[in-house]
Design a protein around this motif. Structure first.
Motif, PDB file in Angstrom:
ATOM      1  N   ARG A 103      38.899  47.564  49.970  1.00 21.68           N
ATOM      2  CA  ARG A 103      39.901  47.505  51.043  1.00 21.68           C
ATOM      3  C   ARG A 103      39.958  48.857  51.755  1.00 21.68           C
ATOM      4  NH1 ARG A 103      42.940  42.983  50.826  1.00 21.68           N
ATOM      5  NH2 ARG A 103      42.917  41.811  48.895  1.00 21.68           N
ATOM      6  N   ASP A 156      39.183  49.485  54.584  1.00 20.50           N
ATOM      7  CA  ASP A 156      39.671  49.313  55.959  1.00 20.50           C
ATOM      8  C   ASP A 156      41.205  49.340  56.017  1.00 20.50           C
ATOM      9  OD1 ASP A 156      39.326  46.863  54.409  1.00 20.50           O
ATOM     10  OD2 ASP A 156      40.094  45.797  56.154  1.00 20.50           O
ATOM     11  N   GLY A 195      35.251  44.404  51.157  1.00 20.64           N
ATOM     12  CA  GLY A 195      34.770  43.118  50.661  1.00 20.64           C
ATOM     13  C   GLY A 195      34.811  42.037  51.723  1.00 20.64           C
ATOM     14  N   LYS A 219      37.162  41.423  44.151  1.00 16.30           N
ATOM     15  CA  LYS A 219      35.958  41.362  43.308  1.00 16.30           C
ATOM     16  C   LYS A 219      34.986  40.275  43.792  1.00 16.30           C
ATOM     17  CE  LYS A 219      38.590  40.621  39.691  1.00 16.30           C
ATOM     18  NZ  LYS A 219      39.862  40.684  40.437  1.00 16.30           N
ATOM     19  N   SER A 220      35.516  39.052  43.945  1.00 16.32           N
ATOM     20  CA  SER A 220      34.640  37.933  44.337  1.00 16.32           C
ATOM     21  C   SER A 220      34.072  38.155  45.735  1.00 16.32           C
ATOM     22  CB  SER A 220      35.417  36.609  44.318  1.00 16.32           C
ATOM     23  OG  SER A 220      36.021  36.426  43.061  1.00 16.32           O
ATOM     24  N   SER A 221      34.896  38.689  46.631  1.00 18.72           N
ATOM     25  CA  SER A 221      34.431  38.924  48.005  1.00 18.72           C
ATOM     26  C   SER A 221      33.252  39.885  48.012  1.00 18.72           C
ATOM     27  CB  SER A 221      35.544  39.527  48.862  1.00 18.72           C
ATOM     28  OG  SER A 221      36.669  38.722  48.841  1.00 18.72           O
ATOM     29  N   GLY A 238      44.755  35.659  41.454  1.00 18.45           N
ATOM     30  CA  GLY A 238      44.541  34.620  40.440  1.00 18.45           C
ATOM     31  C   GLY A 238      43.616  33.498  40.857  1.00 18.45           C
ATOM     32  N   THR A 248      40.043  33.566  40.855  1.00 22.62           N
ATOM     33  CA  THR A 248      38.955  33.446  39.872  1.00 22.62           C
ATOM     34  C   THR A 248      39.571  33.195  38.496  1.00 22.62           C
ATOM     35  OG1 THR A 248      37.669  35.003  41.170  1.00 22.62           O
ATOM     36  CG2 THR A 248      36.904  34.603  38.930  1.00 22.62           C
TER      37      THR A 248
HETATM   38  N1  LIG Z   1      40.979  43.573  54.653  1.00 29.90           N
HETATM   39  C1  LIG Z   1      40.244  43.371  53.552  1.00 29.90           C
HETATM   40  N2  LIG Z   1      40.371  42.208  52.892  1.00 29.90           N
HETATM   41  C2  LIG Z   1      39.624  42.021  51.783  1.00 29.90           C
HETATM   42  C3  LIG Z   1      38.727  43.003  51.302  1.00 29.90           C
HETATM   43  N3  LIG Z   1      38.142  42.534  50.172  1.00 29.90           N
HETATM   44  C4  LIG Z   1      38.637  41.315  49.965  1.00 29.90           C
HETATM   45  N4  LIG Z   1      39.531  40.995  50.932  1.00 29.90           N
HETATM   46  C5  LIG Z   1      40.319  39.761  51.029  1.00 29.90           C
HETATM   47  O1  LIG Z   1      41.214  39.773  49.922  1.00 29.90           O
HETATM   48  C6  LIG Z   1      41.402  38.469  49.394  1.00 29.90           C
HETATM   49  C7  LIG Z   1      41.152  38.473  47.896  1.00 29.90           C
HETATM   50  O2  LIG Z   1      39.785  38.690  47.649  1.00 29.90           O
HETATM   51  P1  LIG Z   1      39.056  38.104  46.346  1.00 29.90           P
HETATM   52  O3  LIG Z   1      37.629  38.473  46.457  1.00 29.90           O
HETATM   53  O4  LIG Z   1      39.427  36.672  46.130  1.00 29.90           O
HETATM   54  O5  LIG Z   1      39.764  38.986  45.205  1.00 29.90           O
HETATM   55  P2  LIG Z   1      39.532  38.897  43.619  1.00 29.90           P
HETATM   56  O6  LIG Z   1      39.644  40.292  43.115  1.00 29.90           O
HETATM   57  O7  LIG Z   1      38.258  38.188  43.304  1.00 29.90           O
HETATM   58  O8  LIG Z   1      40.806  38.053  43.195  1.00 29.90           O
HETATM   59  P3  LIG Z   1      41.158  37.241  41.807  1.00 29.90           P
HETATM   60  O9  LIG Z   1      40.431  35.951  41.874  1.00 29.90           O
HETATM   61  O10 LIG Z   1      42.638  37.116  41.890  1.00 29.90           O
HETATM   62  O11 LIG Z   1      40.752  38.110  40.663  1.00 29.90           O
HETATM   63  C8  LIG Z   1      40.460  37.565  50.207  1.00 29.90           C
HETATM   64  O12 LIG Z   1      41.229  36.919  51.196  1.00 29.90           O
HETATM   65  C9  LIG Z   1      39.468  38.519  50.844  1.00 29.90           C
HETATM   66  O13 LIG Z   1      38.989  38.065  52.109  1.00 29.90           O
HETATM   67  C10 LIG Z   1      38.617  44.236  52.036  1.00 29.90           C
HETATM   68  O14 LIG Z   1      37.878  45.164  51.691  1.00 29.90           O
HETATM   69  N5  LIG Z   1      39.410  44.354  53.143  1.00 29.90           N
END
Ligand SMILES: Nc1nc2c(ncn2[C@@H]2O[C@H](COP(=O)(O)OP(=O)(O)OP(=O)(O)O)[C@@H](O)[C@H]2O)c(=O)[nH]1
Length: 259
Positions: A36, A38, A64, A110-112, A130, A132
């Motif tokens: 994040r 940005d 991400g 993480k997933s992104s 939550g 994943t």
């Molecule tokens: N602005 C912004 N949004 C992001 C970034 N990385 C991810 N996102 C957004 O954040 C949200 C969560 O991202 P995920 O990749 O689902 O996060 P995660 O860590 O896998 O989440 P869990 O499944 O809860 O463990 C999504 O809507 C992404 O599009 C980033 O670097 N910048």
């Protein structure tokens, strides 16, 4: 895992650091990712980069959503774990893909990051914590395997200030906090941040802050915009912050630098 990629929220790198992470990682190689990027200012980013460089910690800033930093992450993981195959060859074994586990708090991205690296939507990603729920290995080319994992948070978050920041940044589920209390604290925090201050709050909502009680501010916003519905007003403040309506700012700065 040969290498652990620990992803944190760049807005709150300290509050998204799990107290048990060091003991889980042990002697494995680690890459720290502040995702994040940005959502913070260049000044914040530089402050964190300097802080980690001084500590000798490898840190990658990433986005991400758009993919910045993901290729660098893949390269770094392969380089750090190259020793695995050197050892295998010495034992007469065939080389195998490097295994990198991606771990971190919920919703940090993480997933992104994995999807961006693979250029395919292999792991479900959504704007709420939550998503994943299971461990999932995915292959990147012939020489890297990535493990997506569910977000992890401590059983008890003893540091209340960290818990509030996690709520503000949407890194813990909505059911675990009182949205009005959290929004009230956010108003107080924003009014004290030099990069935001009372003026930015006034410009957005046309309500003057008294600088002391965030809850009164949220109540006034409720009366002004939501027919007195304080929950809706609280959600508006939180969602405005998350959308960058007060500017992109980190809620935490490195310990030795006074914000
Ligand atoms: N602005 C912004 N949004 C992001 C970034 N990385 C991810 N996102 C957004 O954040 C949200 C969560 O991202 P995920 O990749 O689902 O996060 P995660 O860590 O896998 O989440 P869990 O499944 O809860 O463990 C999504 O809507 C992404 O599009 C980033 O670097 N910048």
């Amino acid at each position: 895992m040969d290498v652990v990629i620990e992803v944190r929220d760049a807005r709150i790198p300290m509050s998204t650091s799990h107290p048990q992470m060091d003991s889980w990682i042990g002697n494995r190689k680690r890459i720290l990712v502040l995702n994040r990027e940005d959502m913070i200012s260049t000044t914040d980013r530089n402050a964190w980069a300097t802080y980690y460089a001084r500590q000798g910690t490898k840190v990658v800033f990433s986005n991400g959503k758009l993919g910045m930093g993901s290729m660098k992450l893949g390269r770094l993981a392969k380089t750090l774990a190259a020793g695995v195959n050197v050892k295998r060859r010495a034992k007469g074994l065939l080389p195998r893909p490097v295994r990198a586990g991606i771990v971190g708090y919920p919703n940090v991205g993480k997933s992104s990051l994995i999807n961006r690296l693979l250029k395919r939507r292999m792991c479900p990603a959504a704007p709420r914590p939550g998503v994943t729920r299971v461990l999932k290995w995915v292959r990147f080319g012939t020489d890297l395997e990535l493990l997506d994992s569910p977000g992890i948070i401590p059983m008890r978050i003893s540091d209340q200030s960290a818990a509030i920041k996690l709520a503000i940044c949407d890194d813990i589920g909505e059911r675990s906090y009182d949205v009005v209390d959290v929004a009230a604290i956010l108003v107080q925090m924003l009014s004290r941040l030099p990069a935001v201050g009372n003026k930015a709050l006034y410009d957005r909502y046309k309500i003057v802050t008294d600088g002391r009680c965030g809850k009164i501010y949220v109540q006034k916003l409720a009366l002004q915009l939501f027919s007195g519905n304080i929950n809706q007003a609280a959600f508006r403040v939180l969602s405005d912050f998350r959308k960058g309506k007060f500017g992109w700012i980190a809620l935490e700065r490195p310990p030795q630098i006074v914000p």
